[in-house]
Design a protein around this motif. Structure first.
Motif, mmCIF file in Angstrom:
data_model
loop_
_atom_site.group_PDB
_atom_site.id
_atom_site.type_symbol
_atom_site.label_atom_id
_atom_site.label_comp_id
_atom_site.label_asym_id
_atom_site.label_seq_id
_atom_site.Cartn_x
_atom_site.Cartn_y
_atom_site.Cartn_z
ATOM 1 N N SER A 57 0.806 -1.221 0.000
ATOM 2 C CA SER A 57 0.000 0.000 0.000
ATOM 3 C C SER A 57 0.840 1.272 0.000
ATOM 4 O O SER A 57 0.310 2.360 0.205
ATOM 5 C CB SER A 57 -0.935 0.014 1.224
ATOM 6 O OG SER A 57 -0.196 -0.084 2.427
ATOM 7 N N LYS A 82 2.165 3.673 -2.111
ATOM 8 C CA LYS A 82 2.013 4.033 -3.530
ATOM 9 C C LYS A 82 3.234 4.737 -4.106
ATOM 10 O O LYS A 82 3.451 4.716 -5.319
ATOM 11 C CB LYS A 82 0.772 4.902 -3.715
ATOM 12 C CG LYS A 82 0.849 6.268 -3.057
ATOM 13 C CD LYS A 82 -0.381 7.091 -3.371
ATOM 14 C CE LYS A 82 -0.276 8.485 -2.753
ATOM 15 N NZ LYS A 82 -1.466 9.326 -3.090
ATOM 16 N N ASP A 83 4.052 5.377 -3.252
ATOM 17 C CA ASP A 83 5.247 6.073 -3.733
ATOM 18 C C ASP A 83 6.497 5.214 -3.659
ATOM 19 O O ASP A 83 7.608 5.717 -3.829
ATOM 20 C CB ASP A 83 5.470 7.351 -2.909
ATOM 21 C CG ASP A 83 4.339 8.351 -3.080
ATOM 22 O OD1 ASP A 83 3.801 8.432 -4.202
ATOM 23 O OD2 ASP A 83 3.993 9.045 -2.103
ATOM 24 N N PRO A 128 3.983 0.884 -7.844
ATOM 25 C CA PRO A 128 3.186 1.551 -6.801
ATOM 26 C C PRO A 128 2.207 0.639 -6.083
ATOM 27 O O PRO A 128 1.690 1.001 -5.030
ATOM 28 C CB PRO A 128 2.442 2.644 -7.589
ATOM 29 C CG PRO A 128 3.305 2.914 -8.772
ATOM 30 C CD PRO A 128 3.875 1.582 -9.144
ATOM 31 N N LYS A 129 1.968 -0.560 -6.600
ATOM 32 C CA LYS A 129 0.994 -1.459 -5.989
ATOM 33 C C LYS A 129 1.573 -2.792 -5.521
ATOM 34 O O LYS A 129 0.947 -3.477 -4.715
ATOM 35 C CB LYS A 129 -0.155 -1.726 -6.964
ATOM 36 C CG LYS A 129 -1.000 -0.498 -7.275
ATOM 37 C CD LYS A 129 -2.159 -0.856 -8.182
ATOM 38 C CE LYS A 129 -3.042 0.356 -8.462
ATOM 39 N NZ LYS A 129 -4.187 0.028 -9.331
#
Length: 407
Positions: free
Chosen positions: A148, A150-151, A180-181
């Motif tokens: 989780s 994302k960055d 990102p995932k």
């Protein structure tokens, strides 16, 4: 009236948190300690130790572990598992598990407890190792694990569990891709080695929070005279020195070293360690083995976590208004709505603000939803000085009309 004043005081007093971290080495079991991993043969068997933080965290941190010392008997099947559980603000439990009947002598762990939204730890374990459990020659499987952060751009992996079934203990885990995932990690073995299960944890970070080295391979030809292969009855240490990019050569930094795997002579005990980790303008450490071990390959990796305690961590559920740019000065928190900001003790212009993910902040320059309305869906680091009198925070799921949402 007293209740309203209390709410105002609490709202104005709350600001932001800053990152917290702590790291240390923990001995789970040690050679000749009389522990069950060494003295008994039942499977599985484990030893659990309680780890206490020197200073309590404000919220439970994430914990990343690295197997700093592995030490077990030559008998097959053999292997180990290390596990973190019951993480609280004051500590966690650390388990060492023998996964085969052969004696498991020593397990030392380096651990890193981190509270920072720019960091995430994911742990993965599977007995679905497919062709790693059968066959010969080089075999590799890949696992894609969702996260989780994302960055996320960088990741370091640590092998924290494996069970060997046949001949050489050979295993390597490697980060193949970060998106990102998700993060994709491969598991590889070779020759006639066979694995029954694999366990690893991954530390994910951003470009600003985590630097990660390439995945290093320290290989020694079985016919070589390298001290990890041929030597008198003695231990051997081989120094490693890692060049760092200039921007990572100073500042508040925490060095991390991981063992990603190994290739060990099947007729010898498995004893592998890294030690003497020193971080200056370069990162240095030693790879170490004992007199009765021959090691053909060590798979390892390094990272640097930026321990920036000035980084601001804002409330994930509430917006926050600041009187200065860059989220500085006085502040007031908006978790639902404040119909009369001056009545709550706030009469200053707003120069920066934060907005939680999937929320929208409405600001009016007059009370009771009147006057000019401005909405924000992301943090504003510096704005033109504006005075507002009414504030309301909504989720995207709510109807996009602040008057109706408040009724």
């Amino acid at each position: 009236m007293k209740i309203a004043v209390l709410i105002a005081i609490l709202s104005l007093a709350f600001c932001y948190r800053t990152p917290q971290y702590e790291s240390a080495q923990q001995v789970i079991v040690q050679y000749a300690g009389g522990h069950i991993l060494e003295a008994q043969a039942g499977v599985p068997r484990q030893v659990v130790v309680d780890v206490k933080f020197k200073k309590a965290f404000e919220v439970p941190p994430q914990v990343f572990i690295s197997a700093q010392l592995l030490d077990w008997s030559v008998g097959l099947p053999h292997g180990f598992m290390e596990r973190v559980s019951d993480i609280t603000t004051t500590g966690f439990k650390l388990s060492g598990v023998a996964v085969g009947p052969s004696p498991l002598y020593s397990l030392f762990v380096d651990w890193y407890a981190i509270y920072d939204p720019r960091i995430q730890v994911v742990t993965f374990e599977s007995t679905d190792v497919k062709e790693l459990k059968t066959g010969i020659g080089e075999r590799k499987v890949s696992y894609t694990i969702e996260h989780s952060l994302k960055d996320a751009t960088n990741a370091i992996v640590s092998l924290i569990g494996c069970k060997h079934l046949l001949t050489n203990p050979i295993v390597e885990v490697k980060v193949e891709q970060v998106t990102p995932k998700s993060v994709t990690v491969s598991v590889r073995t070779y020759w006639q080695a066979q694995l029954e299960f694999i366990r690893f944890n991954v530390l994910l970070g951003t470009d600003q929070s985590l630097w990660v080295s390439p995945a290093y391979v320290f290989y020694n030809d079985p016919a070589s005279s390298h001290p990890f292969v041929k030597r008198a009855p003695s231990a051997a240490e081989v120094p490693q020195t890692i060049e760092l990019p200039k921007v990572w050569q100073s500042g508040p930094r925490v060095p991390i070293v991981t063992l990603r795997g190994y290739d060990v002579e099947r007729a010898r005990n498995m004893r592998l360690q890294y030690n003497k980790v020193v971080l200056e303008s370069k990162l240095s450490y030693n790879l170490v083995t004992w007199w009765d071990t021959q090691i053909y390959g060590v798979f390892h990796q390094t990272a640097i976590f930026v321990a920036d305690t000035t980084y601001k961590i804002f409330d994930p559920d509430c917006a926050e208004l600041f009187s200065e740019c860059n989220f500085k000065g006085d502040s007031v928190t908006v978790c639902d709505r404040i119909p009369d900001l001056p009545g709550y003790g706030w009469s200053k212009p707003i120069r920066s603000l934060t907005v939680p993910v999937s929320r929208r902040l409405y600001l009016f320059n007059k009370e009771k939803y009147e006057g000019q309305r401005t909405s924000f869906i992301a943090n504003q680091q510096c704005m033109e000085s504006i005075t507002f009198s009414f504030a309301q925070l909504q989720s995207y799921e709510e109807e996009d009309h602040p008057v109706l949402a408040s009724q």
